[in-house]
Design a protein around this motif. Structure first.
Motif, PDB file in Angstrom:
ATOM      1  N   ASN A  63      11.816  23.573  -8.594  1.00  0.00           N
ATOM      2  CA  ASN A  63      10.628  22.548  -8.772  1.00  0.00           C
ATOM      3  C   ASN A  63       9.647  23.090  -7.624  1.00  0.00           C
ATOM      4  OD1 ASN A  63      11.712  20.085  -9.801  1.00  0.00           O
ATOM      5  ND2 ASN A  63      13.142  19.546  -8.393  1.00  0.00           N
ATOM      6  N   LYS A  66       7.166  24.595 -11.092  1.00  0.00           N
ATOM      7  CA  LYS A  66       6.152  23.323 -11.288  1.00  0.00           C
ATOM      8  C   LYS A  66       5.087  23.440 -10.432  1.00  0.00           C
ATOM      9  CE  LYS A  66       9.486  20.445 -13.912  1.00  0.00           C
ATOM     10  NZ  LYS A  66      10.915  20.104 -13.540  1.00  0.00           N
ATOM     11  N   LYS A  69       2.615  26.186 -10.166  1.00  0.00           N
ATOM     12  CA  LYS A  69       2.048  27.000 -10.832  1.00  0.00           C
ATOM     13  C   LYS A  69      -0.241  27.082 -11.336  1.00  0.00           C
ATOM     14  CE  LYS A  69       4.391  27.499 -15.272  1.00  0.00           C
ATOM     15  NZ  LYS A  69       6.067  27.850 -15.715  1.00  0.00           N
TER      16      LYS A  69
END
Length: 108
Positions: A63, A66, A69
């Motif tokens: 996470n 994510k 990014k």
């Protein structure tokens, strides 16, 4: 205020996350034997934001990738996070971020 002036738990985590600042982060990182980079601070700020503004959320590595990014130069994967925080992005980066120790086990 210096790190030596702050209250910490038995594992060296800050007791009050509001006493944290970037200088304290650098002192904590030095204790951990790591040097902080701009990317390190991106992760640190992400973790603090998640904890403070998302119901004390302490994300796992997947996470983190994510969530970071879009703000990252170049390729970002779990290995990139471990290069910044070799003892584990969740625990070690959390500690340097001034957050309480995560109780979650490693992995996903």
């Amino acid at each position: 205020m210096a790190l030596a002036d702050l209250e910490r738990d038995g594992h060296g985590y800050l007791v009050d996350l509001n006493e944290w600042n970037e200088d304290i982060a650098r002192e904590l990182a030095a204790e951990e034997g790591i040097e902080l980079t701009d990317d390190s601070f991106k992760l640190i700020k992400f973790l603090r934001n998640e904890y403070i503004n998302n119901n004390a959320n302490q994300p796992n590595e997947r996470n983190m990738v994510k969530g970071l990014k879009s703000d990252w130069e170049g390729k970002l994967d779990t290995k990139s996070l471990y290069k910044l925080f070799p003892k584990g992005p969740a625990k070690q980066a959390g500690k340097v971020s001034g957050l309480p120790e995560t109780r979650r086990k490693g992995g996903y």
